[in-house]
Design an enzyme around this catalytic site. Structure first.
Site, PDB file in Angstrom:
ATOM      1  N   HIS A 307     -24.976   4.349  -1.595  1.00 44.71           N
ATOM      2  CA  HIS A 307     -25.647   3.993  -0.650  1.00 44.71           C
ATOM      3  C   HIS A 307     -24.378   4.048   0.791  1.00 44.71           C
ATOM      4  CE1 HIS A 307     -28.071   1.516   2.161  1.00 44.71           C
ATOM      5  NE2 HIS A 307     -28.990   1.810   1.433  1.00 44.71           N
ATOM      6  N   ASP A 364     -33.574   1.879  -5.294  1.00 50.43           N
ATOM      7  CA  ASP A 364     -34.611   3.025  -6.253  1.00 50.43           C
ATOM      8  C   ASP A 364     -34.227   3.175  -7.577  1.00 50.43           C
ATOM      9  OD1 ASP A 364     -35.963   3.757  -3.849  1.00 50.43           O
ATOM     10  OD2 ASP A 364     -34.254   4.887  -3.114  1.00 50.43           O
TER      11      ASP A 364
HETATM   12  N1  CMC Z   1     -23.838  10.866  -7.347  1.00 48.52           N
HETATM   13  C1  CMC Z   1     -22.846  11.426  -7.381  1.00 48.52           C
HETATM   14  N2  CMC Z   1     -21.834  11.497  -6.340  1.00 48.52           N
HETATM   15  C2  CMC Z   1     -22.162  10.832  -5.165  1.00 48.52           C
HETATM   16  C3  CMC Z   1     -23.473  10.140  -5.252  1.00 48.52           C
HETATM   17  C4  CMC Z   1     -24.413  10.335  -6.357  1.00 48.52           C
HETATM   18  N3  CMC Z   1     -25.464   9.715  -6.304  1.00 48.52           N
HETATM   19  N4  CMC Z   1     -23.351   9.673  -3.816  1.00 48.52           N
HETATM   20  C5  CMC Z   1     -22.260   9.872  -3.343  1.00 48.52           C
HETATM   21  N5  CMC Z   1     -21.687  10.668  -3.999  1.00 48.52           N
HETATM   22  C6  CMC Z   1     -20.226  11.022  -3.831  1.00 48.52           C
HETATM   23  C7  CMC Z   1     -20.101  12.488  -2.948  1.00 48.52           C
HETATM   24  O1  CMC Z   1     -20.364  13.483  -3.587  1.00 48.52           O
HETATM   25  C8  CMC Z   1     -18.843  12.050  -2.075  1.00 48.52           C
HETATM   26  O2  CMC Z   1     -17.760  12.656  -3.011  1.00 48.52           O
HETATM   27  P1  CMC Z   1     -16.658  13.431  -2.208  1.00 48.52           P
HETATM   28  O3  CMC Z   1     -15.868  12.279  -1.525  1.00 48.52           O
HETATM   29  O4  CMC Z   1     -15.838  13.724  -3.497  1.00 48.52           O
HETATM   30  O5  CMC Z   1     -17.161  14.451  -1.602  1.00 48.52           O
HETATM   31  C9  CMC Z   1     -18.911  10.501  -2.142  1.00 48.52           C
HETATM   32  O6  CMC Z   1     -19.618   9.967  -3.234  1.00 48.52           O
HETATM   33  C10 CMC Z   1     -19.475  10.144  -0.770  1.00 48.52           C
HETATM   34  O7  CMC Z   1     -20.788  10.765  -0.526  1.00 48.52           O
HETATM   35  P2  CMC Z   1     -21.426  10.835   0.593  1.00 48.52           P
HETATM   36  O8  CMC Z   1     -22.681  11.679   0.443  1.00 48.52           O
HETATM   37  O9  CMC Z   1     -20.476  11.179   1.736  1.00 48.52           O
HETATM   38  O10 CMC Z   1     -22.055   9.371   0.983  1.00 48.52           O
HETATM   39  P3  CMC Z   1     -23.217   8.979   2.178  1.00 48.52           P
HETATM   40  O11 CMC Z   1     -22.699   7.889   2.715  1.00 48.52           O
HETATM   41  O12 CMC Z   1     -23.250   9.961   3.121  1.00 48.52           O
HETATM   42  O13 CMC Z   1     -24.717   8.969   1.155  1.00 48.52           O
HETATM   43  C11 CMC Z   1     -26.385   8.727   0.014  1.00 48.52           C
HETATM   44  C12 CMC Z   1     -25.599   7.776   0.732  1.00 48.52           C
HETATM   45  C13 CMC Z   1     -27.391   7.419  -0.344  1.00 48.52           C
HETATM   46  C14 CMC Z   1     -27.220   9.467   0.423  1.00 48.52           C
HETATM   47  C15 CMC Z   1     -25.825   9.165  -1.310  1.00 48.52           C
HETATM   48  O14 CMC Z   1     -25.061   8.196  -1.998  1.00 48.52           O
HETATM   49  C16 CMC Z   1     -26.938   9.936  -2.151  1.00 48.52           C
HETATM   50  O15 CMC Z   1     -27.226  10.921  -2.110  1.00 48.52           O
HETATM   51  N6  CMC Z   1     -27.498   8.966  -3.186  1.00 48.52           N
HETATM   52  C17 CMC Z   1     -28.346   9.659  -4.192  1.00 48.52           C
HETATM   53  C18 CMC Z   1     -29.875   9.443  -3.394  1.00 48.52           C
HETATM   54  C19 CMC Z   1     -30.298   8.064  -3.369  1.00 48.52           C
HETATM   55  O16 CMC Z   1     -30.207   7.270  -4.334  1.00 48.52           O
HETATM   56  N7  CMC Z   1     -30.887   7.706  -2.239  1.00 48.52           N
HETATM   57  C20 CMC Z   1     -31.394   6.653  -2.152  1.00 48.52           C
HETATM   58  C21 CMC Z   1     -30.625   5.351  -1.074  1.00 48.52           C
HETATM   59  S1  CMC Z   1     -31.142   3.709  -1.065  1.00 48.52           S
HETATM   60  C22 CMC Z   1     -32.820   3.755  -0.433  1.00 48.52           C
HETATM   61  C23 CMC Z   1     -32.792   4.194   0.956  1.00 48.52           C
HETATM   62  O17 CMC Z   1     -32.291   2.993   1.619  1.00 48.52           O
HETATM   63  O18 CMC Z   1     -33.127   5.160   1.425  1.00 48.52           O
END
Ligand code: CMC
Length: 429
Positions: A307, A364
């Site tokens: 998140h 989720d």
């Molecule tokens: N699985 C594997 N690795 C992950 C995941 C995941 N679900 N989420 C983040 N990472 C890793 C990412 O690859 C990155 O690694 P590195 O630093 O080595 O490059 C690190 O963690 C930071 O990730 P980020 O994408 O920069 O984090 P963010 O804050 O931009 O993204 C997120 C947040 C929710 C989009 C992401 O965690 C994600 O894609 N999660 C899966 C989709 C999901 O469950 N979304 C629902 C969110 S809750 C409901 C809502 O409010 O929308």
């Protein structure tokens, strides 16, 4: 004396005001920076940018805290209901019994769709996704009630109570009508004697209006899911709603736009993606360990994990995890993907990759399992997120309408071509 932060750019110093919130969060106010220095700030993805001052929801992502209008989410989940929480989120206070009753009646009065909206929905191409149907349906509602959707801020505010009740109520009928139309079934009217979720479930799944087959545990589980989704401060869809509202657009246009923003798999669409992922893992015979390895290698994403704001367990996921057990037991269904979800969580939470990145289950991760057990088709899961989030979007629309002074308009750093002469088509080769 107010606090300031000093910013030094080349040889110039700028004293910037510091804003402190009621929970002691602090921000450096850069609203005059460009005027003073010609510099703008740059924050790809807005992770460090406060876009507004808001009094709807407080989140402390490091501590796993979520509060609507000052009330802890766990306490609301335990003691409140979705409709009561709607009023809290919309207007800032828990309602009196009389206020709650009046709201329930208003919601009930808008439960069935005007004929022209029904026709519009049933006329959409048959492969239209339910999220697109909802967005179109909400815009069509504005068309059916033009007095509530004038784009005149004072008038829209004056009629906000009706607009909010209409959107919160009729979104159920939009979803249910489409679902039934897909199966070649007629729509079922709402029954004034049934509660908000009971009515929705009946409109979706019952054989007819008088069918009394919805167990209390089922409607309670849905009510809890809606309550847990009611608001979540400045996420992608809520920011979209506020952005649209800042231009003076009415609540229907703003909520329809927010619905589209919610659709993507990184936002509300994750609840569908979780189920697809769990099914794939189940069908491949993996217990979750192989999938976790592929997520670590960047070959896949563990949907329902991570998140932008929570760097600790999402408090909504904690509540849903135990609600998931209760719902499955009450429904008397066993879900193999529920076991896989638990195993996946166990493996991920012990793995340094997830520990270092502070990746925990989000809302989720377990909601999809409950929704599937309740009988909702996977492609409606994000719609259910939208139904739950409607009061939050509307509260933010109202905040902008009451307090917003400026249209939202970020700047950019242009990285394209510099000025070049036009080349005629015959000379382009
Ligand atoms: N699985 C594997 N690795 C992950 C995941 C995941 N679900 N989420 C983040 N990472 C890793 C990412 O690859 C990155 O690694 P590195 O630093 O080595 O490059 C690190 O963690 C930071 O990730 P980020 O994408 O920069 O984090 P963010 O804050 O931009 O993204 C997120 C947040 C929710 C989009 C992401 O965690 C994600 O894609 N999660 C899966 C989709 C999901 O469950 N979304 C629902 C969110 S809750 C409901 C809502 O409010 O929308």
């Amino acid at each position: 004396m107010s606090e300031t932060a000093d910013l030094r750019i080349n040889d110039e110093s700028y004293a910037l005001n510091v804003i402190t919130g009621t929970e002691k969060e602090q921000a450096i106010d850069i609203s005059l920076l460009r005027k003073q220095s010609k510099f703008i700030t740059f924050d790809d993805g807005y992770g460090n940018t406060g876009s507004c001052e808001s009094s709807v929801t407080f989140i402390d992502g490091d501590k796993g805290i979520l509060r609507y209008r000052g009330y802890d989410i766990a306490e609301l989940a335990e003691q409140s209901t979705f409709l009561e929480t709607c009023l809290l989120v919309l207007y800032g206070e828990l309602p009196t019994a009389i206020e709650l009753d009046a709201f329930k009646q208003r919601v009930a009065s808008y439960a069935n769709l005007p004929e022209e909206v029904m026709v519009a929905i049933r006329g959409l191409p048959k492969n239209t996704h339910p999220m697109a149907v909802l967005s179109c349906g909400i815009q069509a509602l504005g068309g059916a009630y033009p007095d509530l959707a004038t784009n005149d801020r004072a008038k829209d505010l004056e009629r906000f109570d009706d607009a909010a009740a209409l959107i919160i109520s009729a979104s159920r009928a939009i979803t249910a009508s489409w679902h039934r139309a897909q199966k070649g079934e007629d729509s079922i009217s709402a029954d004034a004697d049934k509660g908000y979720c009971e009515n929705f479930l009946s409109m979706m799944f019952s054989a007819n209006e008088k069918d009394a087959g919805i167990p209390k545990e089922v409607s309670n589980a849905l009510d809890l899911i809606f309550l847990l989704h009611a608001d979540h401060e400045q996420n992608c869809s809520t920011s979209t709603c506020r952005m649209i509202a800042s231009g003076g657009a009415n609540p229907f246009a703003s909520v329809a736009g927010a619905t589209s923003a919610l659709w993507g798999p990184l936002h509300g669409g994750a609840n569908m993606a979780v189920i697809r992922m769990l099914n794939e893992i189940h069908e491949s015979g993996d217990d979750g360990s192989r999938f976790v390895e592929s997520a670590k290698q960047g070959k896949s994403r563990l949907m329902g994990f991570g998140h932008r704001v929570y760097r600790n367990y999402d408090p909504r996921a904690k509540i849903l995890k135990s609600a998931c057990d209760d719902a499955l037991a009450a429904l008397g269904v066993s879900s193999p993907i529920s076991d896989i979800a638990r195993k996946l969580e166990e493996v991920a939470l012990q793995d340094p990759y997830f520990i270092e990145r502070k990746l925990y289950p989000n809302v989720d991760f377990y909601s999809g399992i409950i929704l599937q057990a309740l009988g909702f088709p996977t492609n409606t899961f994000t719609v259910l997120f939208a139904l739950g989030r409607a009061p939050g979007w509307l509260a933010h629309w109202r905040e902008i309408a009451l307090n917003g002074k400026k249209i939202h308009r970020p700047r950019q750093i242009y990285q394209g071509e510099t000025l070049r002469p036009y080349v005629g088509i015959s000379e382009r080769g």
